[in-house]
Design a protein around this motif. Structure first.
Motif, PDB file in Angstrom:
ATOM      1  N   GLU A 121     -26.118 -28.074  33.729  1.00 46.53           N
ATOM      2  CA  GLU A 121     -25.290 -29.029  34.458  1.00 46.53           C
ATOM      3  C   GLU A 121     -23.892 -29.216  33.871  1.00 46.53           C
ATOM      4  OE1 GLU A 121     -26.121 -30.322  37.348  1.00 46.53           O
ATOM      5  OE2 GLU A 121     -28.005 -29.207  37.214  1.00 46.53           O
ATOM      6  N   TYR A 122     -23.757 -28.985  32.564  1.00 40.41           N
ATOM      7  CA  TYR A 122     -22.467 -29.257  31.914  1.00 40.41           C
ATOM      8  C   TYR A 122     -22.170 -28.133  30.911  1.00 40.41           C
ATOM      9  CZ  TYR A 122     -18.799 -32.709  30.800  1.00 40.41           C
ATOM     10  OH  TYR A 122     -17.601 -33.376  30.671  1.00 40.41           O
ATOM     11  N   PRO A 123     -22.033 -26.916  31.392  1.00 39.57           N
ATOM     12  CA  PRO A 123     -21.886 -25.768  30.478  1.00 39.57           C
ATOM     13  C   PRO A 123     -20.585 -25.780  29.684  1.00 39.57           C
ATOM     14  CG  PRO A 123     -21.517 -25.083  32.750  1.00 39.57           C
ATOM     15  CD  PRO A 123     -21.998 -26.504  32.798  1.00 39.57           C
ATOM     16  N   GLU A 124     -19.529 -26.407  30.234  1.00 47.70           N
ATOM     17  CA  GLU A 124     -18.233 -26.394  29.554  1.00 47.70           C
ATOM     18  C   GLU A 124     -18.153 -27.390  28.396  1.00 47.70           C
ATOM     19  OE1 GLU A 124     -17.694 -28.967  33.327  1.00 47.70           O
ATOM     20  OE2 GLU A 124     -18.865 -27.245  32.642  1.00 47.70           O
ATOM     21  N   ALA A 125     -19.138 -28.287  28.262  1.00 49.26           N
ATOM     22  CA  ALA A 125     -19.099 -29.313  27.215  1.00 49.26           C
ATOM     23  C   ALA A 125     -19.571 -28.755  25.876  1.00 49.26           C
ATOM     24  CB  ALA A 125     -19.950 -30.504  27.610  1.00 49.26           C
ATOM     25  N   ASN A 126     -19.034 -29.319  24.804  1.00 48.71           N
ATOM     26  CA  ASN A 126     -19.501 -28.983  23.460  1.00 48.71           C
ATOM     27  C   ASN A 126     -20.870 -29.628  23.223  1.00 48.71           C
ATOM     28  OD1 ASN A 126     -19.410 -28.235  20.632  1.00 48.71           O
ATOM     29  ND2 ASN A 126     -18.883 -30.371  20.215  1.00 48.71           N
ATOM     30  N   LYS A 127     -21.803 -28.884  22.623  1.00 49.40           N
ATOM     31  CA  LYS A 127     -23.172 -29.385  22.426  1.00 49.40           C
ATOM     32  C   LYS A 127     -23.388 -29.734  20.954  1.00 49.40           C
ATOM     33  CE  LYS A 127     -24.005 -28.050  26.680  1.00 49.40           C
ATOM     34  NZ  LYS A 127     -22.782 -27.238  26.907  1.00 49.40           N
ATOM     35  N   GLU A 128     -23.950 -30.921  20.732  1.00 47.95           N
ATOM     36  CA  GLU A 128     -24.325 -31.353  19.383  1.00 47.95           C
ATOM     37  C   GLU A 128     -25.751 -31.898  19.435  1.00 47.95           C
ATOM     38  OE1 GLU A 128     -22.674 -31.023  16.610  1.00 47.95           O
ATOM     39  OE2 GLU A 128     -20.652 -30.562  17.314  1.00 47.95           O
ATOM     40  N   VAL A 129     -26.560 -31.491  18.453  1.00 47.52           N
ATOM     41  CA  VAL A 129     -27.919 -32.019  18.321  1.00 47.52           C
ATOM     42  C   VAL A 129     -28.021 -32.655  16.944  1.00 47.52           C
ATOM     43  CG1 VAL A 129     -30.385 -31.520  18.326  1.00 47.52           C
ATOM     44  CG2 VAL A 129     -28.855 -30.233  19.839  1.00 47.52           C
ATOM     45  N   PHE A 130     -28.085 -33.983  16.930  1.00 48.65           N
ATOM     46  CA  PHE A 130     -28.138 -34.724  15.666  1.00 48.65           C
ATOM     47  C   PHE A 130     -29.566 -35.202  15.430  1.00 48.65           C
ATOM     48  CE2 PHE A 130     -23.400 -36.144  15.329  1.00 48.65           C
ATOM     49  CZ  PHE A 130     -23.062 -34.816  15.118  1.00 48.65           C
ATOM     50  N   LEU A 131     -30.073 -34.878  14.255  1.00 46.84           N
ATOM     51  CA  LEU A 131     -31.402 -35.328  13.837  1.00 46.84           C
ATOM     52  C   LEU A 131     -31.249 -36.555  12.944  1.00 46.84           C
ATOM     53  CD1 LEU A 131     -34.506 -34.957  13.521  1.00 46.84           C
ATOM     54  CD2 LEU A 131     -34.010 -33.424  11.606  1.00 46.84           C
ATOM     55  N   VAL A 132     -31.881 -37.655  13.342  1.00 47.53           N
ATOM     56  CA  VAL A 132     -31.824 -38.894  12.560  1.00 47.53           C
ATOM     57  C   VAL A 132     -33.021 -38.920  11.617  1.00 47.53           C
ATOM     58  CG1 VAL A 132     -31.752 -41.411  12.635  1.00 47.53           C
ATOM     59  CG2 VAL A 132     -30.672 -40.084  14.465  1.00 47.53           C
ATOM     60  N   LEU A 133     -32.740 -39.103  10.321  1.00 43.74           N
ATOM     61  CA  LEU A 133     -33.779 -39.147   9.301  1.00 43.74           C
ATOM     62  C   LEU A 133     -33.691 -40.459   8.532  1.00 43.74           C
ATOM     63  CD1 LEU A 133     -33.497 -35.522   7.844  1.00 43.74           C
ATOM     64  CD2 LEU A 133     -35.209 -36.358   9.449  1.00 43.74           C
ATOM     65  N   ASP A 134     -34.847 -40.959   8.135  1.00 40.14           N
ATOM     66  CA  ASP A 134     -34.936 -42.185   7.347  1.00 40.14           C
ATOM     67  C   ASP A 134     -34.971 -41.801   5.871  1.00 40.14           C
ATOM     68  OD1 ASP A 134     -35.539 -44.554   6.111  1.00 40.14           O
ATOM     69  OD2 ASP A 134     -37.211 -45.074   7.417  1.00 40.14           O
ATOM     70  N   ALA A 135     -33.954 -42.198   5.125  1.00 41.65           N
ATOM     71  CA  ALA A 135     -33.858 -41.806   3.715  1.00 41.65           C
ATOM     72  C   ALA A 135     -35.001 -42.366   2.888  1.00 41.65           C
ATOM     73  CB  ALA A 135     -32.522 -42.258   3.139  1.00 41.65           C
ATOM     74  N   THR A 136     -35.602 -43.477   3.350  1.00 39.25           N
ATOM     75  CA  THR A 136     -36.674 -44.091   2.558  1.00 39.25           C
ATOM     76  C   THR A 136     -37.942 -43.247   2.537  1.00 39.25           C
ATOM     77  OG1 THR A 136     -37.474 -45.367   4.462  1.00 39.25           O
ATOM     78  CG2 THR A 136     -35.805 -46.399   3.084  1.00 39.25           C
ATOM     79  N   THR A 137     -38.049 -42.255   3.441  1.00 36.77           N
ATOM     80  CA  THR A 137     -39.260 -41.416   3.479  1.00 36.77           C
ATOM     81  C   THR A 137     -39.193 -40.247   2.503  1.00 36.77           C
ATOM     82  OG1 THR A 137     -38.361 -40.122   5.325  1.00 36.77           O
ATOM     83  CG2 THR A 137     -39.719 -42.027   5.878  1.00 36.77           C
ATOM     84  N   GLY A 138     -38.027 -39.992   1.885  1.00 36.02           N
ATOM     85  CA  GLY A 138     -37.914 -38.973   0.854  1.00 36.02           C
ATOM     86  C   GLY A 138     -38.252 -37.574   1.343  1.00 36.02           C
ATOM     87  N   GLN A 139     -39.211 -36.951   0.683  1.00 43.32           N
ATOM     88  CA  GLN A 139     -39.566 -35.567   0.987  1.00 43.32           C
ATOM     89  C   GLN A 139     -40.130 -35.402   2.396  1.00 43.32           C
ATOM     90  OE1 GLN A 139     -39.141 -32.666  -0.920  1.00 43.32           O
ATOM     91  NE2 GLN A 139     -37.808 -34.099  -2.004  1.00 43.32           N
ATOM     92  N   ASN A 140     -40.695 -36.465   2.958  1.00 41.75           N
ATOM     93  CA  ASN A 140     -41.191 -36.392   4.332  1.00 41.75           C
ATOM     94  C   ASN A 140     -40.042 -36.142   5.305  1.00 41.75           C
ATOM     95  OD1 ASN A 140     -43.061 -36.488   6.403  1.00 41.75           O
ATOM     96  ND2 ASN A 140     -42.907 -38.691   6.647  1.00 41.75           N
ATOM     97  N   ALA A 141     -38.872 -36.711   5.023  1.00 43.13           N
ATOM     98  CA  ALA A 141     -37.694 -36.474   5.857  1.00 43.13           C
ATOM     99  C   ALA A 141     -37.287 -35.007   5.803  1.00 43.13           C
ATOM    100  CB  ALA A 141     -36.541 -37.360   5.388  1.00 43.13           C
ATOM    101  N   LEU A 142     -37.404 -34.407   4.635  1.00 39.88           N
ATOM    102  CA  LEU A 142     -37.079 -32.976   4.494  1.00 39.88           C
ATOM    103  C   LEU A 142     -38.032 -32.125   5.331  1.00 39.88           C
ATOM    104  CD1 LEU A 142     -35.376 -30.800   3.066  1.00 39.88           C
ATOM    105  CD2 LEU A 142     -37.054 -30.841   1.200  1.00 39.88           C
ATOM    106  N   GLN A 143     -39.308 -32.466   5.328  1.00 37.63           N
ATOM    107  CA  GLN A 143     -40.291 -31.723   6.127  1.00 37.63           C
ATOM    108  C   GLN A 143     -40.006 -31.884   7.624  1.00 37.63           C
ATOM    109  OE1 GLN A 143     -41.520 -29.704   3.523  1.00 37.63           O
ATOM    110  NE2 GLN A 143     -43.115 -29.639   5.095  1.00 37.63           N
TER     111      GLN A 143
END
Length: 432
Positions: free
Chosen positions: A343-365
């Motif tokens: 639907e919007y091929p001319e737009a720039n695409k960004e995919v941001f992953l939100v991680l909780d820093a308090t989870t530590g290594q679980n956030a890395l996984q």
């Protein structure tokens, strides 16, 4: 005696008897007359008595009524006097209360004015904290965790040997720098110690700070800026703060002068749409939404067309929280990405992953597994101010080579800031 005499005598006797009977009858009649007369007299007397009683009762009633009216008049006058007295007393009390209230109000106003003046003076005298100061304060727990454990290890050794490096590796792993990242850091430290002939364990700390700073700054562009137009897909598991982060991102872009539209594609979580609507009102961004439990791809379809038609600078799409092992939800994420591409091929695409820093290594996984499904272009790390596991930033950058775009170091709307690797490294090691 002859027959004539007999009848003559008989008639006399009969007459005498009749005379006696008449006398008796007359007496009885007279007695009856007397009785009737007495009865009539008694009846007349009773009537007269009743009339007298009625007259007396009327007189009594009139007197009683007159007395009652007099009493009522007296009581009413007394009541009026009492009411007037009470009213005057109450009025006096009210005026006294009003005076005291006015005095108290004046005092409170004066106190409030002085308090406000004091606060304004304090605000004017106290300089506002900049980003680096807030970052340094937010990373306080992480800094104590990393440097505290490193200082305890280095303070226990008088020379640099393999035992020191083993203890240092354990301390860094416990500080959530990750196993692979820790091993790479310690290998580089061994090479530098041998090359520079370092014998004092205290020198290891400065070398460690340099190594971590190099990891954070390696390959990072000078300044990350969104291109116009941009469609941003925000993903992550439930509870990491996706919707709140989207609201803060929208506020950041609005302050930069960009036009923003929000897409409420998290249609499964209760009140997620309402929460995004609240954030839209706060930052002045329009929100495209459907009914709850509707198709998320349909919401993104409408939002993409709205952003294209209105020539909006940034479209931010909120998505449902999903676990990496939920195949149907991950397939839905791919479907949403295809809708954006179509639907919007001319737009720039960004995919941001939100991680909780308090989870530590679980956030890395989580980051590793999401990366297998979708091309992640950036990471937003939240709640860094409330955890000692901020070393996970180093692990993510080292092991995944995904840039950290934004970090949250507080609950305020201005505490979500662009990630600056050099400022982060300085704040982490208290360098000014």
């Amino acid at each position: 005696m002859g027959l004539f005499d007999f009848f003559k005598n008989k008639n006399k006797e009969v007459k005498e008897e009749n005379t006696q009977e008449n006398v008796i009858f007359n007496k009885e009649a007279e007695a009856e007359k007397e009785e009737t007369t007495e009865s009539q007299a008694s009846e007349e007397n009773l009537e007269e008595l009743e009339e007298v009683k009625e007259e007396l009762s009327e007189i009594v009633e009139e007197t009683v009524l007159e007395e009652a009216e007099e009493e009522l008049e007296e009581n009413s006058e007394n009541n009026k006097e009492e009411l007037n007295a009470n009213y005057s007393d109450e009025k006096t009390e009210e005026t006294a209360e009003e005076i005291s209230v006015k005095e108290n109000t004046k005092e409170t106003e004066i106190n409030n004015e002085t308090a406000e003046d004091t606060e304004i003076k304090e605000i004017n005298e106290t300089p506002k904290k900049g980003f680096f100061a807030r970052l340094k304060e937010g990373l306080g727990k992480t800094r104590k965790n990393i440097l505290g454990s490193v200082d305890s290890v280095l303070g226990a050794f008088t020379k640099i040997d393999e035992d020191l490096f083993e203890e240092l590796e354990e301390a860094l792993i416990m500080a959530d720098l990750g196993v692979q990242t820790t091993m790479d850091i310690c290998d580089n430290l061994r090479k530098r110690v041998k090359k520079e002939n370092v014998t004092d364990p205290s020198k290891i700390k400065d070398m460690l700070c340099e190594e971590i700073s190099a990891i954070l700054t390696e390959g990072c562009e000078e300044g990350f800026e969104l291109k116009k137009p941009t469609v941003m897909l925000v993903i992550g598991v439930n509870g990491v703060g996706k919707t709140t982060t989207i609201g803060k991102l929208a506020s950041v872009y609005k302050k930069e002068g960009k036009s923003v539209i929000l897409a409420a594609a998290d249609t499964f979580r209760a009140a997620a749409i309402d929460q995004l609507m609240v954030w839209g009102r706060r930052c002045g961004a329009d929100v495209i939404k459907h009914e709850e439990n509707s198709d998320p791809a349909a919401v993104v379809f409408d939002a993409a067309n709205a952003a294209k038609n209105r020539k909006t600078d940034v479209l931010i799409c909120d998505t449902a929280g999903r676990l990496h092992n939920k195949k149907n939800l991950m397939e839905e994420l791919k479907k949403i990405s295809k809708v954006i591409e179509r639907e919007y091929p001319e737009a720039n695409k960004e995919v941001f992953l939100v991680l909780d820093a308090t989870t530590g290594q679980n956030a890395l996984q989580q980051a590793k597994l999401f990366k297998e499904v979708i091309d992640i272009t950036g990471i937003i790390l939240t709640k860094l101010d409330g955890t000692a596991k901020g070393g996970i930033v180093v692990a993510i950058k080292s092991e995944l080579q995904i840039p950290v775009r934004y970090i949250g170091v507080g609950e305020g709307i201005d505490d979500l800031q662009k990630f600056n690797p050099e400022s982060f490294a300085k704040a982490l090691f208290e360098a000014e």
